[in-house]
Design an enzyme around this catalytic site. Structure first.
Site, PDB file in Angstrom:
ATOM      1  N   THR A 172       1.278  -1.007  -0.283  1.00  0.00           N
ATOM      2  CA  THR A 172      -0.029   0.057  -0.056  1.00  0.00           C
ATOM      3  C   THR A 172       1.082   1.251  -0.396  1.00  0.00           C
ATOM      4  O   THR A 172       1.681   1.300   0.076  1.00  0.00           O
ATOM      5  CB  THR A 172      -0.865  -0.040   1.455  1.00  0.00           C
ATOM      6  OG1 THR A 172      -1.913  -1.610   0.909  1.00  0.00           O
ATOM      7  CG2 THR A 172      -1.498   1.703   1.707  1.00  0.00           C
ATOM      8  N   GLY A 191      -0.431  -2.819   5.667  1.00  0.00           N
ATOM      9  CA  GLY A 191      -1.335  -4.014   6.397  1.00  0.00           C
ATOM     10  C   GLY A 191      -1.849  -4.513   6.257  1.00  0.00           C
ATOM     11  O   GLY A 191      -2.551  -5.048   5.516  1.00  0.00           O
TER      12      GLY A 191
END
Ligand code: ASP
Length: 291
Positions: free
Chosen positions: A160, A211
């Site tokens: 990300t 995450g």
């Protein structure tokens, strides 16, 4: 003297056996560009969008051009942005066909009464606003994160990008953008577009997460940092406590945060996290591991 600070991340799926010699200078360059914008008085919102857009376009991270496909080979992208202290937010989920999800999230913030648009509705909105399309997905996407999939059993590989900013006027912004986790089910939406889970900004703090998003949703991870700081907890401790709650549930990842004094926290419980910071004193650091 006006103080400003920022941090960015390129995902907490980093692995020690990979080479990050392109990412580290790239992140440093983006922080230098952000520093110059902030010194000119550019708003936290503009800096956050410009930084995340460049992260998306680089093809080096698992967002934007570097996105990985879902089980059906489709590229469903998520992004969100939030500003403080005004608490305006915009997000898109499972968006297909557009180059910069963070730009579409910003348009949701600025020109709709809603916080999130998903799927076909998000794509219709992006098209109506002339957002840049991806003409040929095969030619566009770089599958940047493919080498990061040697993950421990039970943990999904992921990546990300995100950015948190305190500007010279004391306004703040957080933005996050992702392709989600590798080989995700069609329609799977993670924490990244969920305000409070993957992105948060309330004027006390700006926070962006990376995450295994399911755990960030189960802990309201980014907002929880804000609530802890509002209750008087030190920023580093707040971020560490939220990560340890995520770890306790079996999740891994990282968080970047800035508070209204320009204090920064960039912590992770995974192997590494691609990240870079600009401190209020003007120091820039760009790194992936702690040693
Ligand atoms: N949080 C993202 C998601 O679960 C993935 C990541 O940050 O690496 O969609």
């Amino acid at each position: 003297m006006a103080r400003f600070a920022m941090a960015l991340h390129g995902g907490a799926g980093a692995k020690r056996n990979r080479d990050y010699s392109r990412e580290t200078p790239h992140m440093r360059g983006l922080v230098e560009a952000a520093r110059d914008m902030l010194a000119r008085g550019t708003s936290a919102l503009d800096v956050a969008v410009a930084t995340v857009r460049d992260l998306e376009d680089s093809g080096l991270y698992v967002a934007g051009r570097g996105a990985s496909p879902n089980e059906l080979g489709q590229y469903e992208l998520d992004a969100s942005i939030m500003t403080g202290p005004d608490r305006h937010a915009g997000a898109v989920a499972a968006l297909q066909g557009f180059r910069n999800p963070v730009e579409v999230a910003r348009l949701v913030l600025e020109s709709t009464p809603h916080v999130m648009l998903a799927g076909d509705g998000a794509a219709r909105f992006a098209a109506a606003n002339n957002c840049d399309r991806i003409d040929d997905p095969k030619a566009w996407f770089t599958a940047a994160g493919q080498g990061e999939d040697n993950h421990p059993p039970g943990r999904l590989a992921h990546g990300t990008v995100g950015c948190v900013v305190l500007d010279a006027d004391g306004n703040m912004a957080a933005a996050t953008s992702t392709a989600g986790v590798f080989g995700k089910m069609p329609g799977r939406v993670g924490d990244t577009p969920i305000i409070a889970s993957g992105t948060w900004c309330d004027g006390q703090v700006a926070v962006s997460g990376t995450g295994q998003g399911e755990y960030f949703m189960l802990t309201a991870a980014c907002a929880q940092v804000g609530w802890r700081v509002a209750a008087g907890q030190d920023l580093q401790e707040a971020v560490a406590d939220v990560l340890s709650e995520i770890g306790g549930l079996g999740g891994d990842g990282g968080l970047i945060a800035v508070d209204r004094e320009g204090r920064l926290a960039t912590l992770y419980n995974s192997e590494g996290m691609k990240r870079a910071v600009l401190t209020p004193g003007g120091e820039i650091r760009s790194e992936v591991f702690d040693d």
